[in-house]
Design an enzyme around this catalytic site. Structure first.
Site, PDB file in Angstrom:
ATOM      1  N   GLU A   1      -2.948 -34.973 -29.404  1.00  0.00           N
ATOM      2  CA  GLU A   1      -2.034 -34.469 -30.333  1.00  0.00           C
ATOM      3  C   GLU A   1      -2.931 -33.221 -31.480  1.00  0.00           C
ATOM      4  O   GLU A   1      -1.081 -32.742 -31.589  1.00  0.00           O
ATOM      5  CB  GLU A   1      -1.300 -35.492 -30.994  1.00  0.00           C
TER       6      GLU A   1
ATOM      7  N   GLU B   1      -1.124 -44.375 -26.366  1.00  0.00           N
ATOM      8  CA  GLU B   1      -0.489 -45.534 -27.164  1.00  0.00           C
ATOM      9  C   GLU B   1       0.762 -46.780 -27.396  1.00  0.00           C
ATOM     10  O   GLU B   1       0.309 -47.261 -27.418  1.00  0.00           O
ATOM     11  CB  GLU B   1       0.211 -44.429 -28.112  1.00  0.00           C
TER      12      GLU B   1
ATOM     13  N   GLY C   1      -3.563 -39.251 -31.540  1.00  0.00           N
ATOM     14  CA  GLY C   1      -3.930 -38.060 -32.540  1.00  0.00           C
ATOM     15  C   GLY C   1      -4.659 -37.244 -31.801  1.00  0.00           C
ATOM     16  O   GLY C   1      -4.282 -36.071 -32.759  1.00  0.00           O
TER      17      GLY C   1
ATOM     18  N   ALA D   1      -5.503 -41.798 -34.132  1.00  0.00           N
ATOM     19  CA  ALA D   1      -4.834 -42.577 -35.415  1.00  0.00           C
ATOM     20  C   ALA D   1      -5.308 -43.328 -35.189  1.00  0.00           C
ATOM     21  O   ALA D   1      -6.173 -44.180 -34.419  1.00  0.00           O
ATOM     22  CB  ALA D   1      -3.198 -42.556 -35.255  1.00  0.00           C
TER      23      ALA D   1
HETATM   24  N1  CAA Z   1      -9.337 -45.643 -35.169  1.00  0.00           N
HETATM   25  C1  CAA Z   1      -9.732 -46.538 -35.373  1.00  0.00           C
HETATM   26  N2  CAA Z   1     -11.089 -46.901 -35.387  1.00  0.00           N
HETATM   27  C2  CAA Z   1     -11.370 -47.173 -34.199  1.00  0.00           C
HETATM   28  C3  CAA Z   1     -10.366 -46.009 -32.789  1.00  0.00           C
HETATM   29  C4  CAA Z   1      -9.619 -45.910 -33.332  1.00  0.00           C
HETATM   30  N3  CAA Z   1      -7.995 -44.514 -32.550  1.00  0.00           N
HETATM   31  N4  CAA Z   1     -11.138 -44.862 -31.755  1.00  0.00           N
HETATM   32  C5  CAA Z   1     -13.240 -45.806 -32.102  1.00  0.00           C
HETATM   33  N5  CAA Z   1     -12.792 -46.146 -32.945  1.00  0.00           N
HETATM   34  C6  CAA Z   1     -13.845 -47.105 -33.861  1.00  0.00           C
HETATM   35  C7  CAA Z   1     -13.917 -48.185 -33.062  1.00  0.00           C
HETATM   36  O1  CAA Z   1     -13.293 -49.346 -33.441  1.00  0.00           O
HETATM   37  C8  CAA Z   1     -15.155 -48.454 -33.180  1.00  0.00           C
HETATM   38  O2  CAA Z   1     -15.746 -49.244 -34.567  1.00  0.00           O
HETATM   39  P1  CAA Z   1     -16.781 -50.379 -35.063  1.00  0.00           P
HETATM   40  O3  CAA Z   1     -17.933 -49.961 -34.836  1.00  0.00           O
HETATM   41  O4  CAA Z   1     -16.757 -50.353 -36.065  1.00  0.00           O
HETATM   42  O5  CAA Z   1     -16.671 -52.103 -34.170  1.00  0.00           O
HETATM   43  C9  CAA Z   1     -16.513 -47.410 -33.367  1.00  0.00           C
HETATM   44  O6  CAA Z   1     -15.090 -46.232 -33.447  1.00  0.00           O
HETATM   45  C10 CAA Z   1     -16.806 -46.969 -31.784  1.00  0.00           C
HETATM   46  O7  CAA Z   1     -15.482 -47.229 -30.650  1.00  0.00           O
HETATM   47  P2  CAA Z   1     -15.647 -47.807 -29.741  1.00  0.00           P
HETATM   48  O8  CAA Z   1     -16.928 -49.322 -29.878  1.00  0.00           O
HETATM   49  O9  CAA Z   1     -14.287 -48.918 -29.139  1.00  0.00           O
HETATM   50  O10 CAA Z   1     -16.569 -46.927 -28.767  1.00  0.00           O
HETATM   51  P3  CAA Z   1     -16.723 -47.051 -27.437  1.00  0.00           P
HETATM   52  O11 CAA Z   1     -17.361 -46.077 -26.297  1.00  0.00           O
HETATM   53  O12 CAA Z   1     -17.045 -48.210 -26.506  1.00  0.00           O
HETATM   54  O13 CAA Z   1     -15.097 -46.141 -27.012  1.00  0.00           O
HETATM   55  C11 CAA Z   1     -13.243 -45.217 -26.900  1.00  0.00           C
HETATM   56  C12 CAA Z   1     -14.669 -45.161 -26.833  1.00  0.00           C
HETATM   57  C13 CAA Z   1     -13.081 -45.571 -25.516  1.00  0.00           C
HETATM   58  C14 CAA Z   1     -12.976 -43.722 -27.724  1.00  0.00           C
HETATM   59  C15 CAA Z   1     -12.659 -46.454 -27.409  1.00  0.00           C
HETATM   60  O14 CAA Z   1     -12.896 -46.382 -28.815  1.00  0.00           O
HETATM   61  C16 CAA Z   1     -11.120 -46.083 -27.916  1.00  0.00           C
HETATM   62  O15 CAA Z   1     -10.204 -46.252 -27.120  1.00  0.00           O
HETATM   63  N6  CAA Z   1     -10.223 -46.371 -29.444  1.00  0.00           N
HETATM   64  C17 CAA Z   1      -9.233 -45.738 -28.943  1.00  0.00           C
HETATM   65  C18 CAA Z   1      -8.420 -44.754 -28.687  1.00  0.00           C
HETATM   66  C19 CAA Z   1      -6.748 -44.873 -28.822  1.00  0.00           C
HETATM   67  O16 CAA Z   1      -6.400 -46.292 -28.124  1.00  0.00           O
HETATM   68  N7  CAA Z   1      -6.247 -44.033 -29.787  1.00  0.00           N
HETATM   69  C20 CAA Z   1      -5.186 -43.830 -29.353  1.00  0.00           C
HETATM   70  C21 CAA Z   1      -4.338 -44.431 -31.634  1.00  0.00           C
HETATM   71  S1  CAA Z   1      -2.831 -44.162 -31.451  1.00  0.00           S
HETATM   72  C22 CAA Z   1      -2.136 -43.261 -31.760  1.00  0.00           C
HETATM   73  O17 CAA Z   1      -3.132 -42.294 -31.865  1.00  0.00           O
HETATM   74  C23 CAA Z   1      -0.919 -43.107 -31.976  1.00  0.00           C
HETATM   75  C24 CAA Z   1      -0.639 -41.761 -32.283  1.00  0.00           C
HETATM   76  O18 CAA Z   1      -0.053 -40.697 -31.376  1.00  0.00           O
HETATM   77  C25 CAA Z   1      -0.370 -40.766 -33.525  1.00  0.00           C
END
Ligand code: CAA
Length: 259
Positions: free
Chosen positions: A112, A132, A109, A64
């Protein structure tokens, strides 16, 4: 649509989540657009299989959208979860078969929405996880419900509580991914699987899907009753006559009509 693309060829719809700058993260707008696409597809007779994937080579869906959630209130968080529940339920229960082509990160998500599909095919670089709890929230798009149903209670709890990210091979080992293929072959592999499914009686496949989904949400006796009713219904079809006659005539080609 701003964040989702749809292409249809040979009775296969490919739905691509297209927000590569945020690794295809699901914001409310994308969830609503997916709901619209799924509503459209579930009514179409010219689509027998839906393949869901993410744009780019790095991510399927990285979760998400955290930038939308960071300032969201409890009511807004709940609304987002309900929007996802509605849209994912359409995906899970549509009469067509759904395949997630998991082409990279499938986190939160992303994991999911892949679990709301019937089948998950992962590319070798795919990574799955429910991170999460590390963000101070819990899975809210079905993870606490669908993950234990797929991989068992113990493994689901471990993944959700530790926030560990697992690779495609480990996802395959625990039954989260059906198959692992090189990334360059992922879509072709899914399309070949779709063609194989389409070559069978599509109405029978959709009845089997309904029986599996219904049975997993109920007790065994009710599930078996549903199966018996659906089995009986399939005896009323042209396809049953054609499929069985083809067998008895030792004929490989079957002319299914999907009714
Ligand atoms: N939401 C918003 N933006 C996101 C995102 C997310 N879930 N995941 C990645 N992005 C964005 C980053 O902020 C970044 O944006 P900028 O270039 O503007 O800084 C861009 O995508 C590229 O990401 P990274 O620079 O972080 O890339 P990376 O290769 O270093 O890492 C990754 C990749 C491990 C997937 C890392 O991006 C990450 O950990 N993302 C979040 C994963 C996460 O926590 N997901 C769960 C979200 S909560 C949820 O989903 C709730 C639910 O149950 C519905």
């Amino acid at each position: 649509m701003n964040n989702v693309t749809l292409s249809i060829e040979n009775e296969v719809a490919v739905v691509t989540i297209d927000r590569p700058k945020s690794l295809n993260a699901l914001n409310s707008e994308t969830l609503a657009e997916l709901g619209e696409v799924f509503s459209d597809i579930e009514k179409r007779k010219d689509v027998k299989v839906l393949i869901l994937t993410g744009s780019g080579e790095k991510a399927f869906v990285a979760g998400a959208d955290i930038s939308e959630m960071v300032n969201a209130s409890p009511a807004e968080g709940r609304t987002m979860a309900l929007l996802a529940a509605e849209s994912f339920a359409k995906l899970e229960n549509m009469p067509q078969v759904t395949i997630a082509a998991v082409n990279g990160f499938a986190l939160g998500g992303g994991c999911e929405i892949s679990m709301a599909c019937d089948i998950r095919v992962a590319s070798e670089n795919a990574k799955f996880g429910q991170p999460e709890c590390g963000l101070g929230i819990l899975p809210g798009f079905g993870g606490t419900q669908r993950l234990p149903r797929l991989v068992g209670k113990g493994r689901a709890k471990e993944l959700i509580f530790t926030c560990d990210m697992i690779d495609a091979q480990e996802a395959y080992r625990i039954g989260l991914a059906n198959k692992v293929v090189p990334q360059a072959e992922l879509l072709d592999y899914c399309k070949k699987m779709a063609a194989k499914i389409i070559s069978n009686g599509s109405y029978a496949v959709s009845l089997a899907k309904a029986a599996i989904n219904t049975g997993l949400d109920t007790d065994l006796a009710s599930g078996l009753k549903f199966e018996a009713d659906a089995f009986g219904l399939s005896f009323s079809t042209y396809d049953k006559k054609e499929g069985m006659t083809a067998f008895l005539e030792k004929r490989k080609e079957k002319n299914f009509k999907d009714f």
